[in-house]
Design a protein around this motif. Structure first.
Motif, PDB file in Angstrom:
ATOM      1  N   GLN A 122       0.635  -1.094  -0.007  1.00 56.21           N
ATOM      2  CA  GLN A 122      -0.069  -0.042  -0.157  1.00 56.21           C
ATOM      3  C   GLN A 122       0.954   1.228  -0.052  1.00 56.21           C
ATOM      4  O   GLN A 122       2.010   1.388   0.738  1.00 56.21           O
ATOM      5  CB  GLN A 122      -0.915   0.098   1.240  1.00 56.21           C
ATOM      6  N   GLY A 123       0.408   2.402  -0.858  1.00 56.76           N
ATOM      7  CA  GLY A 123       1.144   3.605  -0.770  1.00 56.76           C
ATOM      8  C   GLY A 123       1.570   3.796  -2.457  1.00 56.76           C
ATOM      9  O   GLY A 123       0.738   3.459  -3.092  1.00 56.76           O
ATOM     10  N   ASP A 124       2.298   4.910  -2.681  1.00 53.34           N
ATOM     11  CA  ASP A 124       2.532   5.354  -4.001  1.00 53.34           C
ATOM     12  C   ASP A 124       3.781   5.816  -4.242  1.00 53.34           C
ATOM     13  O   ASP A 124       4.605   5.734  -3.337  1.00 53.34           O
ATOM     14  CB  ASP A 124       1.739   6.442  -4.274  1.00 53.34           C
ATOM     15  N   SER A 125       4.251   5.973  -5.446  1.00 53.74           N
ATOM     16  CA  SER A 125       5.583   6.835  -5.737  1.00 53.74           C
ATOM     17  C   SER A 125       5.421   8.176  -5.978  1.00 53.74           C
ATOM     18  O   SER A 125       4.389   8.644  -6.524  1.00 53.74           O
ATOM     19  CB  SER A 125       5.973   6.180  -7.110  1.00 53.74           C
ATOM     20  N   ALA A 126       6.240   8.865  -5.690  1.00 57.94           N
ATOM     21  CA  ALA A 126       6.487  10.200  -5.732  1.00 57.94           C
ATOM     22  C   ALA A 126       6.995  10.755  -7.160  1.00 57.94           C
ATOM     23  O   ALA A 126       7.207  11.750  -7.367  1.00 57.94           O
ATOM     24  CB  ALA A 126       7.466  10.685  -4.712  1.00 57.94           C
ATOM     25  N   ASN A 127       7.084   9.667  -8.065  1.00 63.77           N
ATOM     26  CA  ASN A 127       7.562   9.908  -9.388  1.00 63.77           C
ATOM     27  C   ASN A 127       8.874  10.601  -9.432  1.00 63.77           C
ATOM     28  O   ASN A 127       9.076  11.524 -10.232  1.00 63.77           O
ATOM     29  CB  ASN A 127       6.480  10.808 -10.002  1.00 63.77           C
ATOM     30  N   LYS A 128       9.681  10.323  -8.603  1.00 63.48           N
ATOM     31  CA  LYS A 128      11.128  11.100  -8.428  1.00 63.48           C
ATOM     32  C   LYS A 128      12.071  10.302  -8.538  1.00 63.48           C
ATOM     33  O   LYS A 128      12.207   9.106  -7.875  1.00 63.48           O
ATOM     34  CB  LYS A 128      11.189  12.010  -7.076  1.00 63.48           C
ATOM     35  N   ALA A 129      13.131  10.335  -9.467  1.00 61.71           N
ATOM     36  CA  ALA A 129      14.189   9.555  -9.661  1.00 61.71           C
ATOM     37  C   ALA A 129      15.409  10.095  -9.318  1.00 61.71           C
ATOM     38  O   ALA A 129      15.666  11.307  -9.242  1.00 61.71           O
ATOM     39  CB  ALA A 129      14.432   9.327 -11.315  1.00 61.71           C
ATOM     40  N   TRP A 130      16.419   9.252  -8.618  1.00 57.17           N
ATOM     41  CA  TRP A 130      17.772   9.704  -7.883  1.00 57.17           C
ATOM     42  C   TRP A 130      18.702   8.719  -8.589  1.00 57.17           C
ATOM     43  O   TRP A 130      18.453   7.391  -8.553  1.00 57.17           O
ATOM     44  CB  TRP A 130      17.840   9.476  -6.447  1.00 57.17           C
ATOM     45  N   GLY A 131      19.923   9.270  -8.557  1.00 58.24           N
ATOM     46  CA  GLY A 131      21.004   8.224  -9.007  1.00 58.24           C
ATOM     47  C   GLY A 131      21.699   7.959  -7.785  1.00 58.24           C
ATOM     48  O   GLY A 131      21.795   9.117  -6.879  1.00 58.24           O
ATOM     49  N   VAL A 132      22.675   7.030  -7.542  1.00 60.39           N
ATOM     50  CA  VAL A 132      23.429   6.643  -6.355  1.00 60.39           C
ATOM     51  C   VAL A 132      24.561   5.997  -6.922  1.00 60.39           C
ATOM     52  O   VAL A 132      24.616   5.226  -7.992  1.00 60.39           O
ATOM     53  CB  VAL A 132      22.873   5.747  -5.358  1.00 60.39           C
ATOM     54  N   MET A 133      25.686   6.567  -6.375  1.00 60.20           N
ATOM     55  CA  MET A 133      26.891   5.622  -6.698  1.00 60.20           C
ATOM     56  C   MET A 133      27.907   5.744  -5.696  1.00 60.20           C
ATOM     57  O   MET A 133      28.138   6.745  -4.847  1.00 60.20           O
ATOM     58  CB  MET A 133      27.638   6.526  -8.146  1.00 60.20           C
ATOM     59  N   ASP A 134      29.021   5.165  -5.700  1.00 55.48           N
ATOM     60  CA  ASP A 134      29.987   4.927  -4.831  1.00 55.48           C
ATOM     61  C   ASP A 134      31.345   5.150  -5.709  1.00 55.48           C
ATOM     62  O   ASP A 134      31.619   4.357  -6.535  1.00 55.48           O
ATOM     63  CB  ASP A 134      30.201   3.502  -4.024  1.00 55.48           C
ATOM     64  N   ILE A 135      32.179   6.139  -5.320  1.00 53.56           N
ATOM     65  CA  ILE A 135      33.007   6.526  -6.024  1.00 53.56           C
ATOM     66  C   ILE A 135      34.398   6.934  -5.521  1.00 53.56           C
ATOM     67  O   ILE A 135      34.310   7.309  -4.261  1.00 53.56           O
ATOM     68  CB  ILE A 135      32.533   7.916  -7.177  1.00 53.56           C
ATOM     69  N   LEU A 136      35.349   6.730  -6.210  1.00 48.91           N
ATOM     70  CA  LEU A 136      37.039   7.286  -5.826  1.00 48.91           C
ATOM     71  C   LEU A 136      37.089   8.489  -6.489  1.00 48.91           C
ATOM     72  O   LEU A 136      36.998   8.387  -7.681  1.00 48.91           O
ATOM     73  CB  LEU A 136      37.721   6.173  -6.018  1.00 48.91           C
ATOM     74  N   LEU A 137      37.362   9.830  -5.932  1.00 47.96           N
ATOM     75  CA  LEU A 137      37.442  10.835  -6.689  1.00 47.96           C
ATOM     76  C   LEU A 137      38.379  11.913  -5.941  1.00 47.96           C
ATOM     77  O   LEU A 137      38.915  11.721  -4.891  1.00 47.96           O
ATOM     78  CB  LEU A 137      36.106  11.655  -6.793  1.00 47.96           C
ATOM     79  N   ASN A 138      38.992  12.633  -6.791  1.00 50.64           N
ATOM     80  CA  ASN A 138      39.757  13.893  -6.429  1.00 50.64           C
ATOM     81  C   ASN A 138      38.537  14.944  -6.524  1.00 50.64           C
ATOM     82  O   ASN A 138      37.896  15.204  -7.400  1.00 50.64           O
ATOM     83  CB  ASN A 138      40.967  14.184  -7.219  1.00 50.64           C
ATOM     84  N   THR A 139      38.687  15.899  -5.534  1.00 49.64           N
ATOM     85  CA  THR A 139      37.919  17.097  -5.511  1.00 49.64           C
ATOM     86  C   THR A 139      38.457  18.290  -4.540  1.00 49.64           C
ATOM     87  O   THR A 139      39.012  17.999  -3.677  1.00 49.64           O
ATOM     88  CB  THR A 139      36.386  17.065  -4.871  1.00 49.64           C
ATOM     89  N   ASP A 140      37.991  19.519  -4.760  1.00 50.76           N
ATOM     90  CA  ASP A 140      38.319  20.663  -3.934  1.00 50.76           C
ATOM     91  C   ASP A 140      37.189  21.271  -3.232  1.00 50.76           C
ATOM     92  O   ASP A 140      37.327  21.860  -2.449  1.00 50.76           O
ATOM     93  CB  ASP A 140      38.718  21.878  -4.778  1.00 50.76           C
ATOM     94  N   PHE A 141      36.164  20.085  -3.196  1.00 48.54           N
ATOM     95  CA  PHE A 141      35.022  20.406  -2.152  1.00 48.54           C
ATOM     96  C   PHE A 141      35.571  20.144  -0.711  1.00 48.54           C
ATOM     97  O   PHE A 141      35.922  18.992  -0.675  1.00 48.54           O
ATOM     98  CB  PHE A 141      33.910  19.566  -2.511  1.00 48.54           C
ATOM     99  N   PRO A 142      35.503  21.087   0.223  1.00 46.62           N
ATOM    100  CA  PRO A 142      36.113  20.820   1.326  1.00 46.62           C
ATOM    101  C   PRO A 142      35.328  20.027   2.640  1.00 46.62           C
ATOM    102  O   PRO A 142      36.129  19.597   3.268  1.00 46.62           O
ATOM    103  CB  PRO A 142      35.962  22.262   2.021  1.00 46.62           C
ATOM    104  N   ASP A 143      34.277  19.602   2.271  1.00 50.50           N
ATOM    105  CA  ASP A 143      33.703  18.707   2.992  1.00 50.50           C
ATOM    106  C   ASP A 143      33.256  17.271   2.552  1.00 50.50           C
ATOM    107  O   ASP A 143      32.335  16.679   3.089  1.00 50.50           O
ATOM    108  CB  ASP A 143      31.985  19.244   3.710  1.00 50.50           C
ATOM    109  N   ILE A 144      34.277  16.832   1.636  1.00 51.11           N
ATOM    110  CA  ILE A 144      34.098  15.619   1.074  1.00 51.11           C
ATOM    111  C   ILE A 144      34.045  14.393   1.996  1.00 51.11           C
ATOM    112  O   ILE A 144      33.270  13.344   1.740  1.00 51.11           O
ATOM    113  CB  ILE A 144      35.247  15.544  -0.082  1.00 51.11           C
TER     114      ILE A 144
END
Length: 644
Positions: free
Chosen positions: A228-250
């Motif tokens: 019972q219930g419904d979908s909000a019709n919203k799609a999201w992507g999820v990923m586990d990644i190894l990365l380099n970034t200058d984002f300070p709160d990674i």
């Protein structure tokens, strides 16, 4: 601990990256013809159920999955405080704590008012779950958690192993046999899906079946139970990644909302390098599913790069990715009994985990709700199969866990709306307002639920005595027993009392003494212990099988305020002779620690003391006055059966 520096490699994190191998699948052997408990699915719910059943040598259990072998890449990797408490009950919390990336802070980012195309941190806060448990909410590969549970199964007295490469193609329940406890009313048919056994079918008859086989559960469909219930019709992507970034709160859990491109939630992963991204995608059309979205991991990365502007994301490796839809659904019922059935009707088939509640993964509630589902069910099923408890105990599973699932659905629906920057199909506004403080307020308000520590079951015959709650205000009836430390009298060792409640099917009785010495025969504590040990109406005397250790059904512990106690001055019941040699158990008596007093920490009435009854799943079942001997017996008489 650090790992994955040169690329993600699944397997045992105790093994160095360069030589780590994926978990091997056990050899394929024929399924048994008859079992007591048949478990479908080797996710967290299924493995937790199997791990509990594996400790009972007189219960025959079989766990089956369509997958070719153990999980390698985790989907649900948040490990709540409560889940770690449960892993402690399985004696493997130390490895979870060692390998888990502990979440200590949250940060919130919004469009920069002076330059809205850029994001800017609005504030950073400490994680609101700190202090709710002796454990810290964290992140570890779900596959690693599975391995710890499977390893415990294999090393148990039953040496239980999963059966892989089996697809369930049919399940029938013979309704004429469901109320006969000795019958095998479940018939399940499986098809081998491995190359060597392709096309071969096998049939298993079972007394009980537990469907922990995911959102598209074959067991649930066979039982005719709708979601019972419904979908909000919203799609999201999820990923586990190894990365380099200058984002300070990674390396901090972060909620990021951009002006025009959507939202991202980042969660640092175990090992120091890996990070999980949840990336908001577009709305789904009517009757569309996430599987219909024609995007790949490069599209998810590109979207995340836009949201993170002006910071750069240089993704070196994608360990795992998926696209999912936001929707909240709950099963109409969690067992095979018709809706509105009496508790006297015995359920023989159950659903657990994603098979009975589905939602988005952003709150980290999937694994942390699924695993406690079967931690709730397992001890009850074992007690009924062993003839120790009335089968009406099984009806409490659906009542207790469906309430939690509904709370989960409601919380996930609220969080999904707060995190998204764009309206769902059901919303009328053209644009959702960006306000990360609402997310922070939500996380603070829901911290106990997210941590799993505030989960509370309805009053029932196994959650009662609310009129005595004032005797120990910090041990909430219906919630898990909130551990605190005390000093063991025999050797001075500091011990977390909650860690004494292992997943072995036994009840725990905690006596918290009053101000009178327990060595005084006139004291309430002395008389209570004398009642347990010697009175024929005592549950210990009524329900402990002849010839069994005195603590084989009820494991009693005592905590006293007095600091000058000696074990040899206390009654024998508190340091009983056990086993074939009659060796004394010196680990049942404690005293409150100075400066870390459990009486103060858990609001225990010093002048009166109290009795705290703790269920095999670590939840507080009742609180009683120390003098309430008859009430203690009455509590257990409602559902326990005397050994034949």
């Amino acid at each position: 601990m650090q790992y994955h520096l040169n690329g993600f490699k699944p397997g045992n994190y105790e093994v160095p990256d360069e030589v780590r191998e994926p978990y091997p699948a056990p050899p394929i052997v024929d399924l048994p013809d008859e079992v007591d408990v048949l478990i479908i699915g080797t996710g967290p719910a299924g493995l937790t159920m199997a791990r509990q059943m594996s400790v009972f040598s007189d219960i025959k259990t079989c766990i089956v999955d369509m997958a070719p072998g153990p999980l390698l890449f985790g989907r649900a990797d948040g490990i709540s405080c409560r889940t770690q408490e449960i892993m402690e009950a399985f004696n493997c919390s130390e490895m979870v704590v060692k390998e888990t990336y502990q979440l200590k802070q949250n940060t919130y980012w919004e469009p920069d008012e002076s330059n809205p195309e850029n994001i800017k941190r609005t504030y950073k806060t400490a994680d609101h779950r700190a202090g709710l448990s002796e454990f810290t909410h964290g992140i570890v590969n779900q596959a690693r958690l599975h391995e710890l549970l499977a390893d415990g199964m294999e090393k148990s007295v039953t040496h239980l192993l999963p059966h892989y490469s089996r697809k369930m193609i049919g399940m029938e329940i013979d309704e004429s046999l469901t109320q006969d406890l000795d019958a095998y009313p479940i018939t399940a048919t499986f098809e081998r899906v491995d190359e060597a056994g392709a096309g071969k079918t096998e049939t298993v008859k079972a007394r009980y079946i537990v469907g922990a086989d995911g959102a598209r559960s074959s067991v649930r469909r066979s039982m005719g139970i709708p979601l019972q219930g419904d979908s909000a019709n919203k799609a999201w992507g999820v990923m586990d990644i190894l990365l380099n970034t200058d984002f300070p709160d990674i390396r901090v859990k972060s909620f990021i909302q951009s002006k025009d491109h959507g939202a991202v939630m980042t969660i640092p992963r175990e090992g120091g390098y890996l990070c999980r991204f949840y990336v908001e995608l577009d709305l789904l059309g009517k009757d569309k599913r996430a599987s219909d979205v024609r995007l790949n991991e490069q599209d998810i990365i590109a979207k995340a790069q836009k949201i993170f502007h002006p910071y750069t994301l240089d993704v070196k490796e994608v360990a795992w990715w998926s696209i999912y839809e936001v929707g909240q659904r709950i099963a109409e019922r969690f067992d095979n009994r018709p809706a509105g059935s009496s508790d006297e009707i015995i359920p023989r088939a159950f659903v657990a985990g994603d098979a009975c509640h589905t939602h988005s993964p952003k709150g980290g509630w999937g694994l942390n709700t699924s695993l406690p589902d079967t931690f709730n069910l397992g001890w009850k099923l074992a007690a009924v199969l062993q003839g120790r408890s009335h089968p009406k105990l099984l009806s409490t599973y659906s009542t207790e866990r469906r309430k939690v699932a509904q709370q989960l659905i409601d919380a996930d629906r609220e969080l999904s709306k707060l995190v998204a920057t764009r309206p769902t199909a059901a919303e009328e506004s053209d644009k959702a307002k960006i306000d990360t403080r609402k997310i922070e307020a939500f996380m603070k308000r829901q911290s106990g639920f997210v941590a799993g520590t505030s989960i509370e079951y309805f009053p029932s015959f196994i959650c009662t005595g609310q009129e005595n709650q004032h005797l120990a205000s910090g041990f909430n009836i219906g919630q898990r027993f909130h551990s605190a430390e005390a000093t063991r009298v025999a050797d001075g060792r500091s011990q977390h009392l909650g860690h004494l409640v292992k997943a072995d099917g036994r009840w725990r009785i905690f006596l918290f003494g009053d101000t009178q010495s327990p060595t005084d025969p006139s004291s309430a504590a002395y008389q209570f212990i004398d009642f347990l040990a010697n009175d024929q109406s005592s549950p210990v005397q009524k329900y402990t099988p002849k010839g069994a250790d005195i603590d084989s059904v009820f494991d009693t512990y005592a905590v006293f305020q007095q600091q000058d106690l000696s074990m040899h001055d206390l009654q024998d019941y508190l340091w009983p002779a056990k086993g074939k040699y009659g060796l004394r158990d010196y680990e049942k008596v404690f005293q409150a620690e100075e400066g870390n007093d459990i009486y103060d920490l858990r609001g225990i009435d010093r002048s009166a003391g109290c009795i705290v009854i703790v269920r095999p799943d670590q939840h507080v079942a009742a609180i009683l006055p120390v003098s309430a001997h008859a009430e203690l017996s009455k509590f257990f008489d409602v559902f326990m059966l005397e050994p034949s």
